[in-house]
Design a protein around this motif. Sequence first.
Motif, PDB file in Angstrom:
ATOM      1  N   ASP A 282       0.829  -1.218   0.000  1.00  0.00           N
ATOM      2  CA  ASP A 282       0.000   0.000   0.000  1.00  0.00           C
ATOM      3  C   ASP A 282       0.858   1.260   0.000  1.00  0.00           C
ATOM      4  OD1 ASP A 282      -2.185  -1.610   0.047  1.00  0.00           O
ATOM      5  OD2 ASP A 282      -2.466  -1.493   2.220  1.00  0.00           O
ATOM      6  N   PHE A 283       1.870   1.300  -0.856  1.00  0.00           N
ATOM      7  CA  PHE A 283       2.810   2.425  -0.789  1.00  0.00           C
ATOM      8  C   PHE A 283       2.398   3.620  -1.647  1.00  0.00           C
ATOM      9  CE2 PHE A 283       4.701  -1.595  -2.354  1.00  0.00           C
ATOM     10  CZ  PHE A 283       4.333  -1.498  -3.688  1.00  0.00           C
ATOM     11  N   SER A 284       1.379   3.476  -2.479  1.00  0.00           N
ATOM     12  CA  SER A 284       1.029   4.593  -3.368  1.00  0.00           C
ATOM     13  C   SER A 284      -0.070   5.467  -2.760  1.00  0.00           C
ATOM     14  CB  SER A 284       0.548   4.061  -4.713  1.00  0.00           C
ATOM     15  OG  SER A 284       1.561   3.302  -5.331  1.00  0.00           O
ATOM     16  N   PHE A 285       0.123   6.774  -2.825  1.00  0.00           N
ATOM     17  CA  PHE A 285      -0.896   7.702  -2.318  1.00  0.00           C
ATOM     18  C   PHE A 285      -0.658   9.094  -2.905  1.00  0.00           C
ATOM     19  CE2 PHE A 285       2.721   7.627   0.450  1.00  0.00           C
ATOM     20  CZ  PHE A 285       3.007   8.961   0.663  1.00  0.00           C
ATOM     21  N   GLY A 286      -1.712   9.854  -2.983  1.00  0.00           N
ATOM     22  CA  GLY A 286      -1.614  11.246  -3.428  1.00  0.00           C
ATOM     23  C   GLY A 286      -1.768  12.186  -2.233  1.00  0.00           C
ATOM     24  N   SER A 287      -1.888  13.475  -2.525  1.00  0.00           N
ATOM     25  CA  SER A 287      -2.013  14.448  -1.435  1.00  0.00           C
ATOM     26  C   SER A 287      -3.035  15.519  -1.791  1.00  0.00           C
ATOM     27  CB  SER A 287      -0.662  15.097  -1.164  1.00  0.00           C
ATOM     28  OG  SER A 287      -0.756  15.947  -0.043  1.00  0.00           O
ATOM     29  N   ASP A 300       8.498  11.720  -0.811  1.00  0.00           N
ATOM     30  CA  ASP A 300       7.411  10.828  -0.389  1.00  0.00           C
ATOM     31  C   ASP A 300       6.528  11.453   0.686  1.00  0.00           C
ATOM     32  OD1 ASP A 300       8.553   8.982  -2.055  1.00  0.00           O
ATOM     33  OD2 ASP A 300       8.864   7.442  -0.537  1.00  0.00           O
ATOM     34  N   ALA A 301       7.011  12.447   1.371  1.00  0.00           N
ATOM     35  CA  ALA A 301       6.179  13.094   2.396  1.00  0.00           C
ATOM     36  C   ALA A 301       4.951  13.730   1.742  1.00  0.00           C
ATOM     37  CB  ALA A 301       6.978  14.145   3.156  1.00  0.00           C
ATOM     38  N   GLY A 302       5.068  14.051   0.452  1.00  0.00           N
ATOM     39  CA  GLY A 302       3.918  14.576  -0.282  1.00  0.00           C
ATOM     40  C   GLY A 302       3.105  13.430  -0.855  1.00  0.00           C
ATOM     41  N   SER A 303       3.692  12.729  -1.805  1.00  0.00           N
ATOM     42  CA  SER A 303       2.968  11.613  -2.417  1.00  0.00           C
ATOM     43  C   SER A 303       3.988  10.605  -2.936  1.00  0.00           C
ATOM     44  CB  SER A 303       2.084  12.122  -3.561  1.00  0.00           C
ATOM     45  OG  SER A 303       2.791  13.041  -4.360  1.00  0.00           O
ATOM     46  N   PHE A 304       3.506   9.409  -3.200  1.00  0.00           N
ATOM     47  CA  PHE A 304       4.388   8.388  -3.778  1.00  0.00           C
ATOM     48  C   PHE A 304       3.610   7.502  -4.733  1.00  0.00           C
ATOM     49  CE2 PHE A 304       6.241   4.085  -3.826  1.00  0.00           C
ATOM     50  CZ  PHE A 304       7.382   4.413  -4.541  1.00  0.00           C
ATOM     51  N   THR A 311      10.473   6.246 -10.269  1.00  0.00           N
ATOM     52  CA  THR A 311      10.372   7.707 -10.215  1.00  0.00           C
ATOM     53  C   THR A 311      10.646   8.282  -8.822  1.00  0.00           C
ATOM     54  OG1 THR A 311       7.995   7.360  -9.919  1.00  0.00           O
ATOM     55  CG2 THR A 311       8.724   7.985 -12.115  1.00  0.00           C
ATOM     56  N   GLY A 312      10.680   7.424  -7.768  1.00  0.00           N
ATOM     57  CA  GLY A 312      10.690   7.923  -6.385  1.00  0.00           C
ATOM     58  C   GLY A 312      11.813   8.886  -6.056  1.00  0.00           C
ATOM     59  N   VAL A 313      13.059   8.462  -6.288  1.00  0.00           N
ATOM     60  CA  VAL A 313      14.192   9.315  -5.904  1.00  0.00           C
ATOM     61  C   VAL A 313      14.261  10.551  -6.812  1.00  0.00           C
ATOM     62  CG1 VAL A 313      16.708   9.428  -5.693  1.00  0.00           C
ATOM     63  CG2 VAL A 313      15.482   7.411  -4.885  1.00  0.00           C
ATOM     64  N   ALA A 314      13.918  10.363  -8.087  1.00  0.00           N
ATOM     65  CA  ALA A 314      13.925  11.518  -9.005  1.00  0.00           C
ATOM     66  C   ALA A 314      12.951  12.580  -8.509  1.00  0.00           C
ATOM     67  CB  ALA A 314      13.561  11.069 -10.421  1.00  0.00           C
ATOM     68  N   ILE A 315      11.745  12.153  -8.138  1.00  0.00           N
ATOM     69  CA  ILE A 315      10.770  13.125  -7.634  1.00  0.00           C
ATOM     70  C   ILE A 315      11.262  13.703  -6.310  1.00  0.00           C
ATOM     71  CG2 ILE A 315       8.415  13.385  -6.743  1.00  0.00           C
ATOM     72  CD1 ILE A 315       7.475  11.376  -8.827  1.00  0.00           C
ATOM     73  N   ALA A 316      11.876  12.859  -5.479  1.00  0.00           N
ATOM     74  CA  ALA A 316      12.353  13.339  -4.164  1.00  0.00           C
ATOM     75  C   ALA A 316      13.387  14.457  -4.331  1.00  0.00           C
ATOM     76  CB  ALA A 316      12.940  12.176  -3.367  1.00  0.00           C
ATOM     77  N   VAL A 317      14.398  14.232  -5.175  1.00  0.00           N
ATOM     78  CA  VAL A 317      15.455  15.258  -5.279  1.00  0.00           C
ATOM     79  C   VAL A 317      14.941  16.509  -5.997  1.00  0.00           C
ATOM     80  CG1 VAL A 317      17.427  13.687  -5.066  1.00  0.00           C
ATOM     81  CG2 VAL A 317      16.540  14.199  -7.332  1.00  0.00           C
ATOM     82  N   GLU A 318      14.078  16.293  -7.003  1.00  0.00           N
ATOM     83  CA  GLU A 318      13.554  17.470  -7.718  1.00  0.00           C
ATOM     84  C   GLU A 318      12.634  18.283  -6.818  1.00  0.00           C
ATOM     85  OE1 GLU A 318      11.913  15.875 -11.371  1.00  0.00           O
ATOM     86  OE2 GLU A 318      13.824  14.849 -11.656  1.00  0.00           O
ATOM     87  N   SER A 319      11.761  17.613  -6.091  1.00  0.00           N
ATOM     88  CA  SER A 319      10.846  18.371  -5.225  1.00  0.00           C
ATOM     89  C   SER A 319      11.611  18.976  -4.049  1.00  0.00           C
ATOM     90  CB  SER A 319       9.689  17.496  -4.742  1.00  0.00           C
ATOM     91  OG  SER A 319      10.175  16.399  -4.012  1.00  0.00           O
ATOM     92  N   GLY A 320      12.659  18.289  -3.580  1.00  0.00           N
ATOM     93  CA  GLY A 320      13.488  18.862  -2.508  1.00  0.00           C
ATOM     94  C   GLY A 320      14.128  20.162  -2.974  1.00  0.00           C
ATOM     95  N   PHE A 355       2.984  11.238 -14.008  1.00  0.00           N
ATOM     96  CA  PHE A 355       3.536   9.881 -13.859  1.00  0.00           C
ATOM     97  C   PHE A 355       2.433   8.870 -13.531  1.00  0.00           C
ATOM     98  CE2 PHE A 355       7.820  11.885 -12.865  1.00  0.00           C
ATOM     99  CZ  PHE A 355       8.425  11.412 -14.008  1.00  0.00           C
ATOM    100  N   ARG A 356       1.419   9.348 -12.825  1.00  0.00           N
ATOM    101  CA  ARG A 356       0.336   8.437 -12.414  1.00  0.00           C
ATOM    102  C   ARG A 356      -0.339   7.779 -13.622  1.00  0.00           C
ATOM    103  NH1 ARG A 356      -5.208   8.977 -11.417  1.00  0.00           N
ATOM    104  NH2 ARG A 356      -5.963   7.822  -9.606  1.00  0.00           N
ATOM    105  N   ARG A 357      -0.479   8.556 -14.681  1.00  0.00           N
ATOM    106  CA  ARG A 357      -1.091   8.041 -15.896  1.00  0.00           C
ATOM    107  C   ARG A 357      -0.311   6.824 -16.427  1.00  0.00           C
ATOM    108  NH1 ARG A 357      -1.838  11.232 -21.518  1.00  0.00           N
ATOM    109  NH2 ARG A 357       0.271  11.914 -21.082  1.00  0.00           N
TER     110      ARG A 357
END
Length: 435
Positions: A282-287, A300-304, A311-320, A355-357
């Motif tokens: 159950d690791f996927s969620f939006g915000s 991931d504190a926002g969404s995953f 995509t996880g680390v890419a989104i993490a570093v870009e959003s950071g 990415f969700r699409r």
Amino acid sequence: MRDSAVDCDVIVIGGGPAGSTAAAWLARAGRSVILFERDMFPRFHIGESLLASVNDALAAIGAADIVRAAGFPQKWGATFMSADGIVERFADFAEAPGVPMPQTWQVPRATFDQLLLRHAAASGADVRQGCRVLDVAVEAGGVTATIQATNGTSAAHAVRGHAVIDASGRGSVLSRKLRLRIDEPRLANLAVFSHYSNVPRREGRRAGDIRIVSRPDLGWFWLIPISAELMSVGVVLPRTAARGFQGVDHGALLERAIGETPAVAALLANARREWPVRIEKDFSFGSRAYAGDRWLLAGDAGSFLDPVFSTGVAIAVESGLEAAQAAADGLAAGDLSARTFRRYARRQYQRYRSFRRFVLGFYTPEFRELFFAENPPLRMFRSLVTVFAGYWRPPLTTRMWVAAFFVLVRLQRWIRIAPRLGAHPMETHGPAAAG
Ligand SMILES: Cc1cc2nc3c(=O)[nH]c(=O)nc-3n(C[C@H](O)[C@H](O)[C@H](O)COP(=O)(O)OP(=O)(O)OC[C@H]3O[C@@H](n4cnc5c(N)ncnc54)[C@H](O)[C@@H]3O)c2cc1C
């Protein structure tokens, strides 16, 4: 906004890729930042395959050379395979339009995360490991974080800042407190994984590819070469497929899934498991929101989203990076209100939707039927690879090819553009066909 006395400009919660990137950028921009990390690094973390877009964020915080010097296996793309290994699609980042630095890395996260956290400290951030943030209160005059030593040796104490970036991963302090999380029932998947030695690799440039092996039950395997010796191997099963494994011990589940997937079984024929088997679900969620007055969520504190496209680390570093820039802009303008962070929040939401699409698509037969079809139009396939490399908002022509692919996916539901899964080699050799 008038702020009462504070200890720093920005409090960052979490020392994973999102938090370290945010802290490093802010410190290099001359902002005072305190980062609290619950664990003592190095520590295990899943999420080992990076995308090419990570290079941009690493360059922006001056960490590109440090990561290059670490000697991680080089990744140039992903090989998507059918369950029997007969069909292969090589997504080569170097051939995709609009990917400036196509080569990226496969990383043992214990080492990678420690490098980034050290870099944040070397950049001037006050990094405090072994400190858990128990709560964050956002007031008119600033934010107050309540901190406690993870080993319980000291009483909880308060630290104040002008703003907070919550990068505390899937356990997100603020997202839980503000009840921002949106479940993704269509992605209620299960992942079971471990590390293996003695798994054969390709020669040369493709030795560092991630292999994604499709299963007829719409699950899939990852094989990620994270060091010269170790291969990270995991299976992701959609909820319906996971039901067939109920009551099975995790180790036995992984072994059974390997045995059922001929391409993986062949690769692991002489492999030795070197780690315990781990499980996540159950690791996927939006915000509902990504920012508000004085706070921003990063990584991931926002969404995953499900890990299928790494995509996880890419989104993490870009959003950071983007959270740090938004906070710095707000500090400079003397306005840390939700209004200032609107652009940041919109971008996080758009990236997630984009990415969700793809992720939702991958769990449908029609997406896979087209993706594994013989001789896909080259421009279309390469445009998809641009997104797989992390560039979710490519130039117009690339976007149009991607849109055309999704039109075909819709049509495939009704018209046979590509062979149906049942007629596909990966099904005729797989357990679903056998059953
Ligand atoms: C099965 C699976 C496979 C995956 N595979 C991939 C992959 O191949 N490639 C990829 O890019 N991504 C992958 N991911 C996703 C990836 O693991 C995450 O997206 C990534 O780690 C997010 O980084 P982050 O910095 O946002 O959070 P994290 O890396 O989780 O870091 C958060 C940090 O915050 C700390 N923390 C938490 N709570 C507190 C607190 N209260 N106080 C202080 N500190 C706190 C934690 O200790 C942690 O160090 C995968 C995920 C799963 C579930």
